[in-house]
Design a protein around this motif. Structure first.
Motif, PDB file in Angstrom:
ATOM      1  N   GLY A  39       5.313   8.469  -4.820  1.00 16.37           N
ATOM      2  CA  GLY A  39       4.449   7.300  -4.719  1.00 16.37           C
ATOM      3  C   GLY A  39       4.480   6.464  -5.977  1.00 16.37           C
ATOM      4  N   SER A  40       4.477   7.136  -7.130  1.00 17.64           N
ATOM      5  CA  SER A  40       4.563   6.432  -8.413  1.00 17.64           C
ATOM      6  C   SER A  40       5.862   5.653  -8.520  1.00 17.64           C
TER       7      SER A  40
ATOM      8  N   LEU B 224       0.855  -1.185   0.000  1.00 14.86           N
ATOM      9  CA  LEU B 224       0.000   0.000   0.000  1.00 14.86           C
ATOM     10  C   LEU B 224       0.889   1.232   0.000  1.00 14.86           C
ATOM     11  N   VAL B 225       0.724   2.074  -0.998  1.00  8.93           N
ATOM     12  CA  VAL B 225       1.458   3.332  -1.087  1.00  8.93           C
ATOM     13  C   VAL B 225       0.516   4.447  -0.650  1.00  8.93           C
ATOM     14  N   ILE B 226       0.919   5.199   0.348  1.00  9.42           N
ATOM     15  CA  ILE B 226       0.099   6.313   0.840  1.00  9.42           C
ATOM     16  C   ILE B 226       0.712   7.606   0.334  1.00  9.42           C
ATOM     17  N   GLY B 227       0.035   8.237  -0.604  1.00  5.13           N
ATOM     18  CA  GLY B 227       0.541   9.441  -1.254  1.00  5.13           C
ATOM     19  C   GLY B 227       0.460   9.300  -2.758  1.00  5.13           C
ATOM     20  N   GLY B 228      -0.149  10.284  -3.427  1.00  2.00           N
ATOM     21  CA  GLY B 228      -0.444  10.144  -4.843  1.00  2.00           C
ATOM     22  C   GLY B 228       0.486  10.862  -5.792  1.00  2.00           C
ATOM     23  N   GLY B 229       1.651  11.314  -5.315  1.00  2.00           N
ATOM     24  CA  GLY B 229       2.558  12.073  -6.169  1.00  2.00           C
ATOM     25  C   GLY B 229       3.581  11.219  -6.891  1.00  2.00           C
ATOM     26  N   ASP B 230       4.630  11.894  -7.389  1.00  2.00           N
ATOM     27  CA  ASP B 230       5.664  11.211  -8.164  1.00  2.00           C
ATOM     28  C   ASP B 230       6.442  10.203  -7.325  1.00  2.00           C
TER      29      ASP B 230
ATOM     30  N   THR C 273       1.386   7.496 -14.840  1.00  2.00           N
ATOM     31  CA  THR C 273       2.789   7.277 -15.160  1.00  2.00           C
ATOM     32  C   THR C 273       3.008   5.875 -15.731  1.00  2.00           C
ATOM     33  N   THR C 274       4.223   5.625 -16.180  1.00  2.00           N
ATOM     34  CA  THR C 274       4.574   4.282 -16.647  1.00  2.00           C
ATOM     35  C   THR C 274       4.433   3.267 -15.521  1.00  2.00           C
TER      36      THR C 274
END
Length: 446
Positions: free
Chosen positions: A291-292, A283-289, A336-337
């Motif tokens: 996090g990507s 689980l990644v918390i945070g929707g920015g780069d 993103t990719t």
């Protein structure tokens, strides 16, 4: 201008990316390249606008109409000279910049097919290194010594500019190598670290001294220098202080990203030290780069699944953003990719607590929310929607940004650059800040 009507007949053509089934098995760069003829045709699409909004949008003040024209005409060396006159390290921005210039391109307004400035920039610079257009300068020394604290993009630009002006520059960094987040934050599949090594080698040949593993206290700067540039970035990540934070399996994003880059550089870790997503529900918390980048890294480590949650609402899917009309940057949904490689994405999700068993993470209790306007103005009010739920996870990566550090009062000969000034921002803005700091140092002595 070589072909003023090319934009009417030639469509935007991107180099594209390696197939997903191929790229997720290694950390090689995802982005591909066009052949030289196609690249020149893409450069020909630049309209040489009367008012070049690309130049206006670029924090570095790059001049795409000029170097695109040189590229179209086949003069790769001139293209590099024009590009390098405003951009110290176009091989970095050509790979990782979000290309503010392209969103401000007139062709983006008219057709949503802007000139491929970022890819052109990368191609020009690679050609320059291949053809030895990147020359080693040996500037005449002026007798002044400057210390740069931090070898990230801001510090490297400041060091480069000051060195070329004749100052003896020493760069101090807490890590074992130069690059800052370029090296220890951005994955190799976006920026191969050999690209950084190549440029650092040039800077060293030009006379810059690098001292690594130096944890400098900015209130006790090293003696023997006439001026200082502090470019230490934003090293403190934003934490999530909710119940269960101490459970094994909850990490900051850079715990994973920096370690993975070090592993690829040859560092070894014990099984207990490894921050690996292999076989795990992540689980990644945070929707920015950041996090990507965690998503892409988790896939390459062999994760079982990846979910990304963001507390803010889902952005509009664009391509236009009514709240930020052209030529401003559109705050629209970015895929993103790494997202393309497989990821469940959710917005308006608040994290309530980490859940575990025997000290190990097993899930995260979250709550769907909505944002209501604040009648008193200011920050909107968060309201819960429905009942809490649990997202299964045995690894959580906190990618919620970084905190701007507090600096002590600085002496008149101490200058600051990059994220330590602005807070977390883009690499291209950090580079522009490094250039500005170098100018301030120079003016200090004149």
């Amino acid at each position: 201008m070589g072909n003023p009507k090319a934009f009417l007949t030639i469509h935007r053509k991107e180099a594209g990316h390696r197939p997903v089934h191929d790229r997720i098995h290694d950390f090689g760069e995802v982005e591909q390249t066009l052949n030289s003829n196609d690249r020149r045709m893409q450069a020909s699409r630049c309209m040489d606008c009367g008012v070049p909004f690309c130049h206006w949008a670029c924090p570095l003040g790059n001049k795409p109409p000029e170097w695109n024209d040189a590229l179209y005409k086949g003069d790769w060396e001139l293209a590099y000279r024009l590009l390098n006159s405003t951009n110290d390290f176009p091989e970095f921005t050509g790979r990782i910049c979000p290309a503010l210039c392209e969103k401000a391109c007139v062709l983006n307004l008219v057709e949503h097919e802007p000139t491929t400035n970022r890819e052109n920039e990368a191609a020009i610079t690679e050609h320059a290194f291949e053809e030895n257009y990147v020359r080693i300068h040996h500037p005449e020394r002026n007798g002044k010594k400057v210390a740069v604290i931090g070898a990230g993009p801001a510090g490297l630009v400041a060091a480069n500019r000051l060195n070329l002006k004749g100052y003896m520059v020493t760069v101090f960094d807490k890590n074992e190598d130069a690059g800052g987040l370029l090296r220890y934050g951005i994955p190799n599949f976006k920026l191969n670290k050999a690209v950084i090594d190549r440029r650092i080698d040039v800077l060293m040949q030009e006379g810059i001294t690098f001292k690594y593993n130096q944890n400098i206290d900015v209130s006790k700067l090293p003696e023997g220098f006439d001026a200082y540039v502090i470019a230490t970035g934003t090293p403190t990540a934003r934490d999530l202080a909710i119940p269960g934070r101490e459970l094994k399996g909850v990490y900051f994003a850079l715990d994973m990203l920096a370690q993975q880059n070090r592993v690829l550089a040859g560092c070894e870790y014990t099984k207990d030290q490894l921050v690996s997503a292999k076989g795990k529900d992540v689980l990644v918390i945070g929707g920015g780069d950041t996090g990507s980048d965690c998503i892409g890294t988790a896939h390459r480590q062999g994760c079982k699944s990846v979910t990304q949650i963001e507390i803010m609402p889902k952005p509009a899917e664009g391509p236009d953003d009514p709240a930020n009309p052209w030529p401003n940057w559109p705050r629209t949904l970015k895929t993103t990719t790494s997202h393309e490689e497989g990821c469940t994405r959710r917005w308006n999700i608040n994290s309530l607590k980490f859940i575990g068993k025997d000290g190990k993470l097993t899930g995260v209790e979250v709550q769907e929310i909505t944002w209501k306007p604040n009648p008193e103005g200011g920050r909107p009010i968060m309201e819960a929607v429905g009942s809490p739920e649990v997202i299964k996870a045995d690894m959580v990566l906190l990618a919620m940004g970084f905190l701007k550090p507090e600096l002590p009062e600085l002496a008149p000969n101490v200058f600051v650059a990059g994220d330590v000034v602005s807070g977390p921002s883009l690499v291209v803005r950090a580079m522009a800040s490094g250039r500005d700091a170098a100018e301030k140092v120079d003016k200090f002595f004149h």
